[in-house]
Each structure stands twice: as C-alpha cells, then as structure tokens.
Design a protein around this motif. Structure first.
Motif, mmCIF file in Angstrom:
data_model
loop_
_atom_site.group_PDB
_atom_site.id
_atom_site.type_symbol
_atom_site.label_atom_id
_atom_site.label_comp_id
_atom_site.label_asym_id
_atom_site.label_seq_id
_atom_site.Cartn_x
_atom_site.Cartn_y
_atom_site.Cartn_z
ATOM 1 N N THR A 288 0.742 -1.240 -0.104
ATOM 2 C CA THR A 288 0.147 -0.131 -0.243
ATOM 3 C C THR A 288 1.135 1.138 -0.073
ATOM 4 O O THR A 288 1.600 1.124 0.891
ATOM 5 C CB THR A 288 -0.658 0.055 1.309
ATOM 6 O OG1 THR A 288 -1.572 -1.147 1.844
ATOM 7 C CG2 THR A 288 -1.838 1.780 0.868
ATOM 8 N N LYS A 289 0.485 2.114 -1.142
ATOM 9 C CA LYS A 289 1.572 3.178 -0.726
ATOM 10 C C LYS A 289 0.982 4.294 0.357
ATOM 11 O O LYS A 289 0.378 4.596 0.128
ATOM 12 C CB LYS A 289 1.715 4.238 -2.559
ATOM 13 C CG LYS A 289 2.435 4.755 -2.160
ATOM 14 C CD LYS A 289 2.345 5.948 -3.707
ATOM 15 C CE LYS A 289 2.494 6.389 -4.220
ATOM 16 N NZ LYS A 289 3.050 7.203 -5.778
ATOM 17 N N GLU A 290 1.856 4.767 1.022
ATOM 18 C CA GLU A 290 1.471 6.306 1.437
ATOM 19 C C GLU A 290 1.889 7.475 0.907
ATOM 20 O O GLU A 290 2.704 7.671 1.270
ATOM 21 C CB GLU A 290 2.583 5.444 2.582
ATOM 22 C CG GLU A 290 1.857 6.740 4.185
ATOM 23 C CD GLU A 290 0.757 6.840 4.739
ATOM 24 O OE1 GLU A 290 0.141 7.558 4.755
ATOM 25 O OE2 GLU A 290 -0.274 5.099 5.496
ATOM 26 N N VAL B 13 -7.177 15.158 -1.869
ATOM 27 C CA VAL B 13 -5.980 13.859 -2.861
ATOM 28 C C VAL B 13 -6.693 12.847 -2.150
ATOM 29 O O VAL B 13 -6.873 12.682 -0.721
ATOM 30 C CB VAL B 13 -5.232 13.946 -2.154
ATOM 31 C CG1 VAL B 13 -3.823 13.729 -2.505
ATOM 32 C CG2 VAL B 13 -4.707 15.873 -1.842
ATOM 33 N N VAL B 14 -6.838 11.938 -3.089
ATOM 34 C CA VAL B 14 -6.676 10.695 -2.950
ATOM 35 C C VAL B 14 -6.063 9.705 -1.667
ATOM 36 O O VAL B 14 -4.264 9.385 -2.233
ATOM 37 C CB VAL B 14 -7.373 10.075 -4.254
ATOM 38 C CG1 VAL B 14 -7.547 8.151 -3.939
ATOM 39 C CG2 VAL B 14 -8.490 10.142 -4.931
ATOM 40 N N LEU B 15 -6.253 9.137 -0.856
ATOM 41 C CA LEU B 15 -5.553 8.483 0.436
ATOM 42 C C LEU B 15 -4.607 7.086 -0.225
ATOM 43 O O LEU B 15 -3.702 7.266 -0.132
ATOM 44 C CB LEU B 15 -6.430 8.018 1.584
ATOM 45 C CG LEU B 15 -5.372 7.971 2.880
ATOM 46 C CD1 LEU B 15 -4.493 8.652 2.626
ATOM 47 C CD2 LEU B 15 -6.401 8.170 3.866
ATOM 48 N N TYR B 16 -5.967 6.335 -0.933
ATOM 49 C CA TYR B 16 -5.212 5.439 -1.161
ATOM 50 C C TYR B 16 -5.274 4.350 -2.565
ATOM 51 O O TYR B 16 -6.193 5.034 -2.898
ATOM 52 C CB TYR B 16 -5.408 4.063 -0.573
ATOM 53 C CG TYR B 16 -5.171 4.351 1.014
ATOM 54 C CD1 TYR B 16 -3.685 3.672 1.619
ATOM 55 C CD2 TYR B 16 -6.120 4.327 2.343
ATOM 56 C CE1 TYR B 16 -3.280 4.078 3.245
ATOM 57 C CE2 TYR B 16 -5.819 4.261 3.684
ATOM 58 C CZ TYR B 16 -4.102 4.243 3.697
ATOM 59 O OH TYR B 16 -3.730 4.672 4.938
ATOM 60 N N ASP B 17 -4.658 3.857 -2.922
ATOM 61 C CA ASP B 17 -5.072 3.817 -4.892
ATOM 62 C C ASP B 17 -6.609 2.840 -4.694
ATOM 63 O O ASP B 17 -7.015 2.060 -3.733
ATOM 64 C CB ASP B 17 -4.015 2.288 -4.756
ATOM 65 C CG ASP B 17 -3.105 2.965 -5.115
ATOM 66 O OD1 ASP B 17 -2.717 4.058 -5.728
ATOM 67 O OD2 ASP B 17 -1.887 2.228 -5.640
#
Length: 103
Positions: A12-14, A58-62
């Motif tokens: 998961t990208k942080e 801003v979108v938090l996670y994919d």
C-alpha cells in the motif's frame, strides 16, 4: 443481491507525511483512473476533481474501479508527501486546498 469483491494488495502506498489527517468518503469513477495492466486504478495522491482551482482533496489510497464506481477516502486536511504522489500539485490546486500542506 450484490457481490462483494475483495482484492488484497501486498503493498500500500502511503502518501501522508505525518499521521495527522482528516478524510471524507468519495465515490470514485473511471474518469480519474489510470490503466494498470487490465485494471483501472484511481491512484493514491490523485487531486480531485482536478489539479486546478476546483480541487477538493487528495485520494488517500489506490482504489480499483475496474468493475464500476467504488468508495474511497479523500484527504481534506493534512500533510501530503509531494515525492509520493503521481502528479505534482499546480499552484491553483494548492491555493484551493488551504487545509492541505504539500511537503
């Protein structure tokens, strides 16, 4: 009856610089998605609805929207690591997002 699809990603990208943030639910569509292989993904760090004066967060996670609209989290207050988002914020977007600090 609707089906529930669960996809586990190993990574998961942080995008947050610090753990202090406020996010709200948002319905994400394929309009803001990027094609990744066979999937349509709204990438973490995407500024919505656009990277301009209309920016709301801003979108938090994919989020995978391959099979239709999905709910995601939109950061409306917090600290975002600029080195981890796909597109750098325009000056107009930074002005439109006074509660978000891009570091």
């Amino acid at each position: 009856m609707s089906k529930i699809r669960v996809t586990n990603y190993s990574n998961t990208k942080e995008i947050l610089k610090y753990d202090h943030y406020v996010a709200e639910a948002i319905l994400l569509t394929q309009d803001n998605a990027t094609t990744v292989g066979q999937k349509k993904i709204v990438k973490a760090g995407t500024i919505l609805p656009a990277n301009d004066t209309t920016a709301k967060g801003v979108v938090l996670y994919d989020v995978d929207v391959t099979n239709g609209d999905e709910t995601g989290a939109l950061v409306v207050h917090g600290f975002i690591d600029k080195s981890k988002i796909p597109t750098q914020p325009e000056e107009a977007a930074i002005t439109a997002l006074p509660m978000i600090k891009f570091i």
